[in-house]
Design a protein around this motif. Structure first.
Motif, PDB file in Angstrom:
ATOM      1  N   GLY A   1      -6.154   4.053  -7.531  1.00 22.32           N
ATOM      2  CA  GLY A   1      -6.130   4.185  -6.078  1.00 22.32           C
ATOM      3  C   GLY A   1      -7.523   4.064  -5.474  1.00 22.32           C
ATOM      4  N   ALA A   2      -8.508   4.681  -6.121  1.00 24.42           N
ATOM      5  CA  ALA A   2      -9.877   4.584  -5.614  1.00 24.42           C
ATOM      6  C   ALA A   2     -10.392   3.153  -5.698  1.00 24.42           C
ATOM      7  CB  ALA A   2     -10.787   5.518  -6.399  1.00 24.42           C
ATOM      8  N   PHE A   3     -10.071   2.463  -6.807  1.00 28.98           N
ATOM      9  CA  PHE A   3     -10.498   1.077  -6.969  1.00 28.98           C
ATOM     10  C   PHE A   3      -9.886   0.179  -5.890  1.00 28.98           C
ATOM     11  CE2 PHE A   3      -9.020  -3.023  -8.673  1.00 28.98           C
ATOM     12  CZ  PHE A   3     -10.231  -3.663  -8.799  1.00 28.98           C
ATOM     13  N   GLU A   4      -8.555   0.276  -5.724  1.00 34.82           N
ATOM     14  CA  GLU A   4      -7.893  -0.564  -4.730  1.00 34.82           C
ATOM     15  C   GLU A   4      -8.362  -0.225  -3.317  1.00 34.82           C
ATOM     16  OE1 GLU A   4      -5.341  -3.062  -4.899  1.00 34.82           O
ATOM     17  OE2 GLU A   4      -6.122  -3.218  -6.924  1.00 34.82           O
ATOM     18  N   SER A   5      -8.549   1.048  -3.046  1.00 34.90           N
ATOM     19  CA  SER A   5      -8.990   1.457  -1.712  1.00 34.90           C
ATOM     20  C   SER A   5     -10.391   0.914  -1.416  1.00 34.90           C
ATOM     21  CB  SER A   5      -8.972   2.981  -1.598  1.00 34.90           C
ATOM     22  OG  SER A   5      -9.452   3.403  -0.344  1.00 34.90           O
TER      23      SER A   5
ATOM     24  N   GLU B   1       6.869  -7.069   1.595  1.00 37.99           N
ATOM     25  CA  GLU B   1       6.092  -6.779   0.389  1.00 37.99           C
ATOM     26  C   GLU B   1       6.306  -5.346  -0.080  1.00 37.99           C
ATOM     27  OE1 GLU B   1       5.020  -8.273   2.980  1.00 37.99           O
ATOM     28  OE2 GLU B   1       4.037 -10.161   2.466  1.00 37.99           O
ATOM     29  N   SER B   2       6.418  -4.407   0.855  1.00 43.23           N
ATOM     30  CA  SER B   2       6.641  -3.009   0.466  1.00 43.23           C
ATOM     31  C   SER B   2       7.969  -2.851  -0.245  1.00 43.23           C
ATOM     32  CB  SER B   2       6.590  -2.116   1.710  1.00 43.23           C
ATOM     33  OG  SER B   2       5.328  -2.184   2.337  1.00 43.23           O
TER      34      SER B   2
ATOM     35  N   PHE C   1      -3.813  -0.973   3.968  1.00 41.96           N
ATOM     36  CA  PHE C   1      -3.854  -2.423   4.180  1.00 41.96           C
ATOM     37  C   PHE C   1      -3.351  -2.773   5.574  1.00 41.96           C
ATOM     38  CE2 PHE C   1      -2.389  -6.750   4.043  1.00 41.96           C
ATOM     39  CZ  PHE C   1      -3.303  -7.396   3.238  1.00 41.96           C
ATOM     40  N   GLU C   2      -2.238  -2.164   5.971  1.00 44.36           N
ATOM     41  CA  GLU C   2      -1.676  -2.464   7.291  1.00 44.36           C
ATOM     42  C   GLU C   2      -2.630  -2.056   8.406  1.00 44.36           C
ATOM     43  OE1 GLU C   2       3.069  -2.005   6.110  1.00 44.36           O
ATOM     44  OE2 GLU C   2       2.023  -0.404   7.175  1.00 44.36           O
ATOM     45  N   ASN C   3      -3.280  -0.908   8.256  1.00 42.48           N
ATOM     46  CA  ASN C   3      -4.216  -0.466   9.286  1.00 42.48           C
ATOM     47  C   ASN C   3      -5.484  -1.310   9.301  1.00 42.48           C
ATOM     48  OD1 ASN C   3      -2.430   1.583   9.964  1.00 42.48           O
ATOM     49  ND2 ASN C   3      -3.420   3.077   8.612  1.00 42.48           N
TER      50      ASN C   3
ATOM     51  N   ARG D   1       4.440   5.450  -7.162  1.00 43.65           N
ATOM     52  CA  ARG D   1       5.546   5.144  -6.260  1.00 43.65           C
ATOM     53  C   ARG D   1       5.586   6.085  -5.065  1.00 43.65           C
ATOM     54  NH1 ARG D   1       9.145   5.531  -9.720  1.00 43.65           N
ATOM     55  NH2 ARG D   1       9.945   7.621  -9.256  1.00 43.65           N
ATOM     56  N   ILE D   2       5.242   7.346  -5.294  1.00 46.33           N
ATOM     57  CA  ILE D   2       5.374   8.345  -4.228  1.00 46.33           C
ATOM     58  C   ILE D   2       4.119   8.418  -3.360  1.00 46.33           C
ATOM     59  CG2 ILE D   2       5.697  10.802  -3.769  1.00 46.33           C
ATOM     60  CD1 ILE D   2       7.329  10.951  -6.335  1.00 46.33           C
ATOM     61  N   ASP D   3       2.924   8.354  -3.976  1.00 48.37           N
ATOM     62  CA  ASP D   3       1.692   8.612  -3.226  1.00 48.37           C
ATOM     63  C   ASP D   3       0.777   7.389  -3.119  1.00 48.37           C
ATOM     64  OD1 ASP D   3       2.423  11.260  -2.896  1.00 48.37           O
ATOM     65  OD2 ASP D   3       1.524  11.860  -4.794  1.00 48.37           O
ATOM     66  N   VAL D   4       0.356   6.861  -4.273  1.00 49.75           N
ATOM     67  CA  VAL D   4      -0.750   5.899  -4.276  1.00 49.75           C
ATOM     68  C   VAL D   4      -0.377   4.599  -3.570  1.00 49.75           C
ATOM     69  CG1 VAL D   4      -2.322   4.572  -5.740  1.00 49.75           C
ATOM     70  CG2 VAL D   4      -1.671   6.899  -6.391  1.00 49.75           C
ATOM     71  N   VAL D   5       0.707   3.952  -3.984  1.00 48.96           N
ATOM     72  CA  VAL D   5       1.070   2.653  -3.408  1.00 48.96           C
ATOM     73  C   VAL D   5       1.384   2.765  -1.918  1.00 48.96           C
ATOM     74  CG1 VAL D   5       2.734   0.770  -3.506  1.00 48.96           C
ATOM     75  CG2 VAL D   5       1.785   1.706  -5.617  1.00 48.96           C
ATOM     76  N   PRO D   6       2.162   3.771  -1.466  1.00 47.60           N
ATOM     77  CA  PRO D   6       2.354   3.894  -0.004  1.00 47.60           C
ATOM     78  C   PRO D   6       1.044   4.082   0.751  1.00 47.60           C
ATOM     79  CG  PRO D   6       4.004   5.173  -1.166  1.00 47.60           C
ATOM     80  CD  PRO D   6       3.039   4.718  -2.199  1.00 47.60           C
TER      81      PRO D   6
END
Length: 1042
Positions: free
Chosen positions: A709-713, A843-844, A832-834, A821-826
């Protein structure tokens, strides 16, 4: 062979650019006897160049082409590199020959045979090759063209001779008369005895001069025998005055000896009196020269101007006095004043001329010192304005303002080119070093990708990539800072335009002097043409910076790094400093000192995406990429906006502004493309982030979800800065436009792709383990949970797990997927949307479906061994011939297979609860469903059930159901109901009726069994904070309880 190399070969008349020995043709002397004195005289001259031999050969036109013809004076004809067809069919003979396949570019000898200006021109070869396919008519037309060309040239020469014929005749007669007077010493020339001797010509006169010298010396020895020739114009007789010079000198010496003492005293007295009066009167003027010298030494320019003005005024007064006197003889005092003014003004002019040259040198040399360094902007400006003021005060022919602006322009132009080329070459050298290095190992990649969790308060990005890669990123940032920052070259260009604008508007000249009598007032104004040239020059400087930066991003890696081997020597116009990349070779980074015969090898071609980007360090990851490229684009955006504020660019025809927009857009697109390629590669390697250590915050997870999550963010945040260049100071210039839709779509697709690849890597981690010795991924054999493995998993420690156990990896990966599924990807989707103002609706949904599929596959992969084991136990137990009780025997215990199956579930429960407790209910509920399903299938295998068998089956089913009641789902309850229905089908009414009478006793037996096994199956007991069992697609009412 390039045009430059061909030019060098033609200039020095060499056959190859790298000769291994001195050409033999250079040793052949073609000089005639007439040139011998000249060659002897030239021997005393020092050679000004190490290539003087070649230069002399070039200047003397001595060709290396064998068989070349020479003119009468020994000088060869000049041969052009190319020329049009003399017959008028084409503009280039060389082009026609190249089309015919002849190597005329490399073979000079062959080319000269086809060129009309060459002495080795061959008409037959020319016609046979160039006009091999020409018809008779075209050759006749070519002949007419050639004839007209010859007639035109002949007519021009004829007109020249006719218009100057009288001058030629008079000049020839005068020269011949003077020549005869000097050679024959006033006598008529002797009549030649040889009737066949040729007449006098200029060609013969050269040797005659040598012969005449000997005759003159002989005549000078005995002048009494040559009285008729005493007035001959010879050097030995001082051209006719030697005869009267000696008597005059004797008379003058005798007169001085006799009358000198008598007449000299009074004259000396009067002279001294006049000298004293004159000195007292013009005392200040006698001291002017010394005062000016002292002012120059002390750099007291104000006093220097005053002294110069004083001398100038005195000289002007003397000049007016001379004009007023006219033909009247001056008095002694006036004569002293005029002579003194002439002498003083002559000396002052010499000193001031030397001083002006030094001031000009200082004014031009100031271009190497930026007026923005060290925060001394005003001081440096005052210095060059002071020098301009001195020149204007002293009076100069050239406009010092114009000269300074032009020299400033040339300096900036040279500095842009030198800084850009040198920096890009050094960047390429570092890039080649990285490209030829070994590929980073998985451990290094994992360490850099996990670095976001180790960031310190200083926020230094030193750990997001290797030190060499960070160094190259910093090198690129320094290069663009030197080019585009306000403290760099762009700042100097903007400052240059501000200076130009102030001179154009006339504000800068207000403090400048107008000179003596207003002589320098004309230099205060810039002409209209000069103003336009300065505006165009400013736009050219802006374009040079833009092209340099755009080429850095858009061009592939450079191939030629030869400038590192032969740096140009410094010149007065070359910059003294341009950041860290223009240091002298002696103190430059030793890594950039190479042997010209052993340059750094080019980058190997491995098919990597970064091989086509000159601005991307090889093997760099996307974290360092987004961090530094965002900073680089901030410099580009801010610099482009700053360049657009320059009025010739912003208020011009719009073309320069469009080029700036193209610079920002092109650099952004190239950066986004490079980032996406690195992002894709990092997503393929994201599996190396899994270190099988528990998360400090959530013990049922590893650190993989948080690191991912940190990497993707971080990548998304950096990509947002790259696409929108949000941190650039754009001002009012609209050169930073919103990103194009194709860029957003590229990032959108890459984001989804990286999620897919990251999830695939997590599954691969779960199913395959890494050996400790090497990074070889090997498939581990599937195995069932065992008490030994369970003990190892629970005893390793709080932070580590037994990554060698496939079941442990499966459970932790399932737990990680659940967190994703519950936290990181949402959260990433929302970010990304913001960030990009788009909706990832489709895609979601696709990502959720993929996550569900991967989770289901992994879940099945983990539970299949346990499920198959339990099914086998149940099947063997029920199908055992000893399973039914004896007739009329009431069952008092559950069958052994029930305990064996429950103990298997205890082991599974222990492993799941100690590894990933959040999955306990899900796993146990699923296994209960599978056990219930197997009970149903096994009971279907028996056709008939007696009362005892019916009671035994009911006891087994209820014991399992009540023991695992905490994990019962609707699907499990439905299958238990189906089991009772199946049992009911296999019995008769009598057994059904008797079963109802036995139910109270069976409840008591069941209670006794539950109490007796409470300790064995205590793990299945419902706790106060028990997790709610996950819902399954088929939920029905609970099965009937006994």
């Amino acid at each position: 062979m390039t045009d430059y190399e061909r030019t060098v070969l033609d200039h020095y008349q060499l056959q190859t650019a790298y000769p291994v020995e001195w050409p033999a043709e250079k040793d052949l002397s073609d000089a005639s006897e007439e040139d011998e004195p000249r060659s002897k005289k030239s021997m005393v001259r020092r050679s000004k160049s190490r290539y003087s031999a070649l230069e002399r050969a070039t200047s003397d036109r001595k060709s290396l082409v064998p068989g070349s013809q020479k003119t009468g004076d020994g000088v060869e004809n000049l041969v052009q590199r190319d020329e049009p067809d003399p017959l008028g069919t084409t503009e280039s003979v060389v082009r026609i020959l190249r089309q015919l396949g002849l190597p005329v570019q490399d073979d000079t000898r062959l080319r000269n045979r086809f060129l009309l200006s060459s002495t080795t021109f061959s008409p037959a070869l020319f016609l046979s090759q160039v006009h091999s396919t020409a018809s008779t008519q075209s050759l006749l037309e070519g002949l007419d063209t050639l004839s007209r060309s010859i007639d035109q040239k002949s007519a021009s020469l004829k007109v020249l001779v006719e218009s100057n014929f009288e001058r030629f005749v008079r000049a020839k007669s005068t020269i011949d008369n003077v020549y005869m007077e000097m050679k024959y010493r006033g006598e008529p020339p002797p009549v030649p005895t040889n009737p066949r001797a040729r007449p006098h010509s200029r060609h013969a006169s050269r040797s005659s001069f040598r012969n005449s010298g000997n005759q003159a010396s002989m005549a000078f020895v005995s002048p009494e025998k040559d009285a008729k020739k005493k007035n001959a114009l010879l050097k030995e007789s001082e051209y006719g005055v030697l005869g009267i010079k000696t008597p005059l000198l004797d008379v003058s010496a005798k007169a001085e000896e006799v009358w000198g003492p008598a007449l000299g005293g009074r004259e000396k007295e009067e002279s001294l009196k006049n000298m004293a009066v004159t000195f007292e009167r013009f005392k200040d003027l006698y001291e002017v020269n010394g005062a000016i010298t002292e002012c120059i030494k002390r750099k007291d320019y104000e006093t220097l101007v005053e002294e110069y003005t004083k001398a100038k005024r005195f000289a002007d007064d003397a000049k007016r006095l001379t004009e007023d006197l006219g033909s009247t003889p001056p008095t002694d005092s006036q004569l002293h004043q005029i002579l003194l003014a002439a002498r003083v003004w002559h000396d002052v002019e010499e000193q001031i001329a030397d001083f002006k040259r030094e001031i000009w040198k200082k004014l031009i040399a100031m271009q190497g010192m930026s007026t923005r360094n060290g925060g001394v902007l005003g001081a440096s400006q005052d210095q060059h304005m002071e020098l301009i003021g001195i020149l204007l005060e002293l009076g100069v022919t050239d406009n010092p303002i114009w000269v300074w602006l032009l020299s400033r322009y040339d300096h900036l132009k040279n500095k842009i080119t030198t800084t850009s080329e040198r920096s890009r070459v050094e960047i390429e050298v570092l890039r080649r070093r990285l490209a030829n290095a070994e590929k980073p190992t998985n451990q290094m990649i994992a360490s850099h990708l996990r670095s976001l969790a180790r960031r310190t308060a200083e926020d230094k990005p030193t750990s997001i990539d290797s030190a060499d890669i960070i160094e190259l990123w910093e090198k690129m940032h320094t290069f663009l800072s030197n080019m585009l920052s306000p403290q760099g070259i762009l700042g100097e260009v903007v400052e240059f335009w501000q200076t130009v604008q102030s001179f154009i508007e006339g504000t800068a000249q207000r403090t400048l002097p107008v000179g003596l009598n207003g002589e320098s007032r004309q230099h205060h104004r810039l002409s209209t043409e000069g103003t336009v040239d300065l505006q165009n020059g400013t736009v050219e400087l802006i374009d040079m910076i833009r092209e340099s930066v755009f080429g850095f991003f858009a061009d592939p890696p450079i191939e030629d790094i030869s400038s590192l081997f032969s740096p140009l020597p410094p010149t007065p116009m070359s910059p003294k400093s341009a950041g860290t990349s223009l240091t002298p070779t002696a103190i430059r980074d030793p890594r950039f000192n190479f042997d010209a015969n052993n340059p750094p090898p080019p980058s190997p071609k491995r098919g990597e995406a970064w091989e086509k980007f000159a601005f991307w360090p090889p093997w760099s990851n996307s974290l360092s990429g987004v961090h530094y490229l965002a900073k680089l684009l901030v410099l580009v955006g801010t610099g482009a906006s700053e360049m657009a504020t320059v009025s010739p660019v912003g208020n011009g025809d719009g073309a320069a502004l469009e080029r700036l927009k193209s610079l920002v857009g092109g650099a952004r697109e190239r950066c986004a493309t490079a980032i996406c390629a690195a992002w894709n590669r990092d997503a393929e390697n994201i599996k190396v982030l899994e270190d099988w250590r528990r998360s400090p915050e959530r013990r049922n997870l590893t650190r993989m979800p948080a690191n991912f999550g940190a990497f993707e963010s971080a990548v998304l945040s950096g990509m947002q800065k790259i696409l929108y260049i949000s941190e650039a100071k754009v001002g009012s210039a609209q050169v930073v436009l919103p990103p194009q839709a194709k860029l957003l779509q590229m990032v959108r697709s890459q984001f989804v792709t990286t999620l897919y690849k990251a999830l695939s890597g997590m599954v691969e981690n779960a199913e395959r383990s890494v050996q400790k010795a090497e990074d070889d991924w090997t498939t581990e054999s599937e195995g069932l949970a065992s008490p030994v493995a369970t003990m190892i998993a629970t005893s390793i420690g709080a932070g580590t797990v037994n990554s060698g156990d496939r079941n442990v990896r499966m459970l932790l990966t399932l737990s990680n997927l659940q967190a994703l599924r519950i936290d990181v990807v949402p959260n990433l989707t929302t970010q990304f949307e913001n960030a990009f103002s788009v909706k990832l609706t489709d895609e979601s949904k696709t990502i959720r479906d993929v996550l569900g599929q991967i989770d289901a596959r992994l879940f099945q992969s983990y539970t299949r061994p346990a499920s198959e084991n339990i099914k086998g136990i149940i099947r063997r137990g029920i199908m055992d011939p000893n399973w039914p009780p004896k007739p009329n025997e009431k069952p008092t215990e559950a069958r052994p297979y029930v305990y064996e199956a429950l103990l298997s579930l205890v082991l599974v429960h222990t492993q799941v609860s100690t590894t990933a407790s959040s999955l306990t209910a899900q796993v146990l509920s699923y296994l209960l469903e599978q056990a219930s399903k197997e009970l149903l299938e096994s009971f279907k295998q028996r056709q008939r059930y007696t009362l005892s068998a019916l009671m035994q089956a009911t006891l087994d089913v209820e014991f399992v159901a009540q023991t695992l009641s905490q994990y019962t789902t609707d699907r499990a309850g439905e299958m238990q109901s189906q089991i009772y229905q199946e049992l009911d089908k296999g019995t008769d009414n009598e057994a059904r009726a008797k079963l109802q009478n036995e139910l109270p006793e069976m409840r008591a037996v069941l209670k006794r069994l539950r109490d007796g096994s409470r300790s064995e199956f205590a793990c299945f007991k419902k706790t106060r904070r028990s997790e709610k069992p996950p819902q399954t697609p088929s939920q029905i009412s609970q099965p009937p309880q006994i």
